[in-house]
Enzyme design. Structure first.
Site, PDB file in Angstrom:
ATOM      1  N   TRP A   5       4.470  -0.498   6.732  1.00 56.12           N
ATOM      2  CA  TRP A   5       5.490  -0.963   5.800  1.00 56.12           C
ATOM      3  C   TRP A   5       6.731   0.078   5.725  1.00 56.12           C
ATOM      4  CZ3 TRP A   5       4.907  -5.490   6.128  1.00 56.12           C
ATOM      5  CH2 TRP A   5       3.718  -6.220   5.971  1.00 56.12           C
ATOM      6  N   ASP A  45       8.139   1.751  -2.405  1.00 63.23           N
ATOM      7  CA  ASP A  45       7.457   0.520  -2.097  1.00 63.23           C
ATOM      8  C   ASP A  45       6.029   0.618  -2.551  1.00 63.23           C
ATOM      9  OD1 ASP A  45       6.166  -1.879  -1.414  1.00 63.23           O
ATOM     10  OD2 ASP A  45       6.620  -1.357   0.875  1.00 63.23           O
ATOM     11  N   LYS A  70      -0.408  -8.495  -4.454  1.00 71.08           N
ATOM     12  CA  LYS A  70      -1.495  -7.582  -4.205  1.00 71.08           C
ATOM     13  C   LYS A  70      -2.043  -7.236  -5.792  1.00 71.08           C
ATOM     14  CE  LYS A  70       0.033  -7.198   0.042  1.00 71.08           C
ATOM     15  NZ  LYS A  70       1.148  -6.289   0.483  1.00 71.08           N
TER      16      LYS A  70
HETATM   17  C1  LIG Z   1       2.194  -6.485   1.627  1.00 70.74           C
HETATM   18  C2  LIG Z   1       3.082  -5.507   1.473  1.00 70.74           C
HETATM   19  C3  LIG Z   1       4.451  -5.710   2.155  1.00 70.74           C
HETATM   20  C4  LIG Z   1       4.832  -6.801   2.369  1.00 70.74           C
HETATM   21  O1  LIG Z   1       5.009  -7.651   1.724  1.00 70.74           O
HETATM   22  P1  LIG Z   1       5.852  -9.053   1.580  1.00 70.74           P
HETATM   23  O2  LIG Z   1       5.820  -9.637   0.305  1.00 70.74           O
HETATM   24  O3  LIG Z   1       4.766  -9.904   2.454  1.00 70.74           O
HETATM   25  O4  LIG Z   1       7.183  -8.917   2.029  1.00 70.74           O
HETATM   26  C5  LIG Z   1       5.127  -4.378   1.781  1.00 70.74           C
HETATM   27  N1  LIG Z   1       4.773  -3.240   1.488  1.00 70.74           N
HETATM   28  C6  LIG Z   1       3.712  -3.211   1.240  1.00 70.74           C
HETATM   29  C7  LIG Z   1       3.276  -1.614   0.586  1.00 70.74           C
HETATM   30  C8  LIG Z   1       2.421  -4.046   1.033  1.00 70.74           C
HETATM   31  O5  LIG Z   1       1.396  -3.722   0.585  1.00 70.74           O
END
Ligand SMILES: *Cc1c(COP(=O)(O)O)cnc(C)c1O
Length: 359
Positions: free
Chosen positions: A103, A171, A195
């Site tokens: 990511w 993120d 999540k």
């Molecule tokens: C799941 C995840 C993403 C992607 O998320 P989307 O909402 O599908 O764009 C990005 N960063 C992290 C750390 C994730 O766990």
């Protein structure tokens, strides 16, 4: 009584039962209005109260200072990969990225589309089995972007990387609200809800107000943080039901004791599982000890031909979702806030049984 699985899915992921039970009722009739929560106008007093409570709970649980805005966006974390550079990577500045996994890399690739990018540190060469350190920060740094919990490989920064006065952008999609964090160390922090916070469909962005003035005013409206900040996230129709669900999850977190209690539980669950993995040679943890995630526990089998057997065993024990990400293989146990300690114990029992069969 419904039989709930110990859902190990990485996301969308397990939600707290009290939140779901409240939703079951409110979907049909929200507080005696005769209107379901999904059917409420986003401009009406009921939804405005839901939105206000969600923000207030986030501010309380995370300790968000008044100098920060809380925004509710859509488009998931991926949209933030674009919005961060579109808004903050202004002419002449450089976006700094710490590469710790899939990511983080994707965020960096997206940054390149909008301006100059500098890789501040990376452990890609080591297959991301350990966390990177900051090796260098460019001059004229717009921000340092990092990913606090690497959902795919299963690593997690124990504390914030130190980038001095450079705004730290994070993120935190897979660990926001899993532990207390010093928000004032961040310029901007974002998380897709699916999540650890709620269902898919809403993304939470917490941003220090002074950074908003960087945004160009010719950005597409829905890609500008300013649009959300000026309208209190009500410029267009926000994802009302996902926001409502996040609110229920936040209520649950608060009632259970807040982020200190979430951290205690998450540490306990992760320790149980890592201890089993470390004490049986049939298992090979993916990530180096000091870098391991408390949210996503990843491992392989010494004998990979036995993978299907382990999946069959865990599924039979009511533990679905253990299969690893296709890029890493092996197994991944995602144990977010709502995953109960009983689930971690059941997983340990299944793993021990499997290890004894194949010692
Ligand atoms: C799941 C995840 C993403 C992607 O998320 P989307 O909402 O599908 O764009 C990005 N960063 C992290 C750390 C994730 O766990």
């Amino acid at each position: 009584m419904v039989q709930r699985a110990f859902n190990l899915s990485p996301g969308p992921a397990i939600l707290p039962l009290p939140a779901l039970e409240q939703a079951r009722q409110d979907i049909i009739d929200y507080r005696g209005t005769g209107i379901g929560v999904m059917e409420l106008s986003h401009r009406g007093p009921e939804f405005e109260a839901i939105l206000a409570e969600t923000e207030a709970l986030l501010r309380e649980l995370l300790g968000i200072p008044a100098s920060y805005k809380v925004l509710f966006t859509t488009g998931g974390a991926h949209q933030q990969f674009s919005m961060v550079p579109m808004n903050l990577l202004t002419e002449g500045l450089t976006g700094n990225y710490l590469l710790s996994g899939l990511w983080a890399e994707k965020a960096c690739d997206e940054g390149r589309k909008f301006g100059s990018v500098h890789v501040a540190g990376s452990t890609k060469e080591e297959g991301y089995r350990k966390l990177p350190q900051i090796e260098s920060i460019s001059r004229g740094a717009a921000y340092l972007h990092y990913c606090s919990n690497n959902t795919v490989i299963g690593s997690q920064f124990p504390t914030e990387p130190d980038c001095g006065d450079v705004p730290l952008v994070c993120d935190a999609s897979s660990d926001l609200l899993s532990r207390p964090i010093p928000i004032e160390r961040y310029g901007l922090i974002y998380a897709g809800a699916q999540k650890n916070l709620g269902p898919a469909g809403v993304t939470i962005v917490v941003v220090r107000e002074d950074l908003l003035s960087r945004s160009r005013d010719d950005l597409p409206l829905m890609m500008s943080y300013t649009t959300y900040a000026k309208s209190a996230s009500l410029f267009n129709t926000p994802p009302t039901f996902p926001i409502y669900m996040v609110c229920q999850v936040l209520r649950w977190i608060k009632a259970e004791g807040g982020l200190a209690e979430m951290e205690r539980r998450n540490e306990e669950k992760a320790k149980l599982v890592y201890d089993v993995l470390d004490s049986h040679a049939v298992f090979v943890p993916v990530v180096d000890r000091g870098s391991r995630s408390k949210m996503n526990v990843t491992f392989r089998l010494r004998d990979e031909s036995l993978e299907k057997e382990l999946l069959r065993l865990t599924e039979a024990r009511g533990l679905p979702g253990l299969k690893g990400h296709r890029m890493v293989g092996g197994f991944r146990a995602s144990m977010y806030n709502a995953f109960p300690i009983e689930g971690a114990r059941a997983l340990c029992d299944a793993l021990i049984e499997f290890a004894e069969r194949h010692r």
